[in-house]
Design an enzyme around this catalytic site. Sequence first.
Site, PDB file in Angstrom:
ATOM      1  N   LYS A 182      36.858   1.540   1.793  1.00  0.00           N
ATOM      2  CA  LYS A 182      37.016   1.150   0.390  1.00  0.00           C
ATOM      3  C   LYS A 182      35.910   0.159   0.006  1.00  0.00           C
ATOM      4  CE  LYS A 182      41.992   2.127   0.237  1.00  0.00           C
ATOM      5  NZ  LYS A 182      42.355   2.344   1.637  1.00  0.00           N
ATOM      6  N   TYR A 214      36.826   5.140  26.806  1.00  0.00           N
ATOM      7  CA  TYR A 214      38.264   4.911  26.709  1.00  0.00           C
ATOM      8  C   TYR A 214      38.534   3.441  26.985  1.00  0.00           C
ATOM      9  CZ  TYR A 214      42.649   7.497  26.251  1.00  0.00           C
ATOM     10  OH  TYR A 214      43.812   8.048  25.779  1.00  0.00           O
ATOM     11  N   GLU A 241      41.897   1.427  26.447  1.00  0.00           N
ATOM     12  CA  GLU A 241      43.251   0.959  26.138  1.00  0.00           C
ATOM     13  C   GLU A 241      43.378  -0.511  26.516  1.00  0.00           C
ATOM     14  OE1 GLU A 241      46.246   4.785  26.497  1.00  0.00           O
ATOM     15  OE2 GLU A 241      45.970   3.485  28.247  1.00  0.00           O
ATOM     16  N   ARG A 250      35.990   4.206   8.250  1.00  0.00           N
ATOM     17  CA  ARG A 250      37.397   4.452   7.958  1.00  0.00           C
ATOM     18  C   ARG A 250      38.235   3.860   9.092  1.00  0.00           C
ATOM     19  NH1 ARG A 250      38.053   7.213   3.653  1.00  0.00           N
ATOM     20  NH2 ARG A 250      40.277   7.435   4.068  1.00  0.00           N
ATOM     21  N   THR A 310      42.341  -2.111   5.063  1.00  0.00           N
ATOM     22  CA  THR A 310      41.431  -1.076   5.544  1.00  0.00           C
ATOM     23  C   THR A 310      40.035  -1.662   5.628  1.00  0.00           C
ATOM     24  OG1 THR A 310      41.064  -0.303   3.291  1.00  0.00           O
ATOM     25  CG2 THR A 310      42.758   0.835   4.566  1.00  0.00           C
ATOM     26  N   ASP A 322      49.645  -6.186   1.752  1.00  0.00           N
ATOM     27  CA  ASP A 322      48.925  -4.939   1.988  1.00  0.00           C
ATOM     28  C   ASP A 322      47.700  -4.975   1.084  1.00  0.00           C
ATOM     29  OD1 ASP A 322      47.944  -2.421   2.337  1.00  0.00           O
ATOM     30  OD2 ASP A 322      49.844  -1.384   2.060  1.00  0.00           O
TER      31      ASP A 322
END
Length: 420
Positions: free
Chosen positions: A242, A67, A69, A248, A239, A213
């Site tokens: 692709k 974890y 954060e 991903r 992303t 984008d």
Amino acid sequence: MSVTTAAHATAAQAAGLDALRRQDPEIADVILAEEARQASSLQLIAAENFTSPAVLAALGSPLANKYAEGYPGARHHGGCELVDVAERIACERAAALFGAEHANVQPHSGSSAVLAAYAALLRPGDTVLAMGLTHGGHLTHGSPANFSGRWFDFVGYGVDGESGLIDYGQVRALAREHHPRAIVCGSISYPRHPDYAAFREIADEAGAYLIADAAHPIGLVAGGAAPNPVPYADVVCATTHKVLRGPRGGMILCGAELAERIDRAVFPFTQGGAQMHTVAAKAVAFAEAGAPAFTAYAHQVVANARVLAAGLLTEGLTVTTGGTDTHLITADPAPLGVDGQAARSRLAAAGLVLDTCALPWGDARGIRLGTAAVTTQGMREAEMARIAVLFGVVLREERDAREVLAEVRELTRTYPPYPG
């Protein structure tokens, strides 16, 4: 990546699958069946690719347990010393690869990256100019089913009815009329390069932020096969899968003056803890994309797409804009007497897997496909010409789909996703 390293990664994955078979055979069967499906059909979905064994190894690593954060050096959890190193490496590699002053590699997806960009630059109710959904815009470009359409006032620009190319005169006219707070350039089904300089000029005239984008073309940008939006846009969202061939996920690139706003928009405003195994896998992909082999790959992706588009034209499909500059092709199969939905079903039965998409004319749906995955498998121009012929044969129903599937499987045996 050396053969030895790849072999070790593959062996580790195999050991993990053996453990999964023993503990949860039901899920193991799903994974193995999906592996077989990918290896026995052609993955022509424009948004998909095959990651390297090294990327898969990072995704399946113990970093998934951590974890984290916050950001390196300022986490809300202890024990983050090592994952901090991984994230710093990923950010440094991304910034260097694309010539950006700042990179945030925490977004869980491209949509998450766009949400964070809007959160950093806009307030609810602001006007945004973006490509209309029926002309190739993404859900995050104003769909009423998406946060973007619910929180902001989107105005859609489109493409010229004859050429299929972006109508920059219309973009400028709409910007002058609506005074948008931001202009978004990018789409999910536009096969040509955007003119980033023209968008920058229009945004400056309107006093608007320019958000690129670049989810689809960013991998081509990394390989020098597409223009780089970073010098023109205030923020670039993308992303990491692709064409880029990573895990991903998403990322954001921007200048130093917006770095803090972008980082705070990702965490704590729109996301919680970063997925550190994915962040590490992104770092691996960025390093791979900086190698000469990836440059050759990116240019081959485009060469393959151009040959495939030309072949589809020869087979009688209507290809939007008459071709492509990228990995992506959109086409209308109507001249062969079939719509997009039916075409997708027929092609899938023959092992040719792709998507449908909106077309910039009428209400009919077309097909959208790309060459990133098949190029990763090693296919080149000759194979693209062969695939185009198979499209025509299937859509005209000249041969049984099972016969064509056998031919597709011959191709995948020659060019497997992951050679043994």
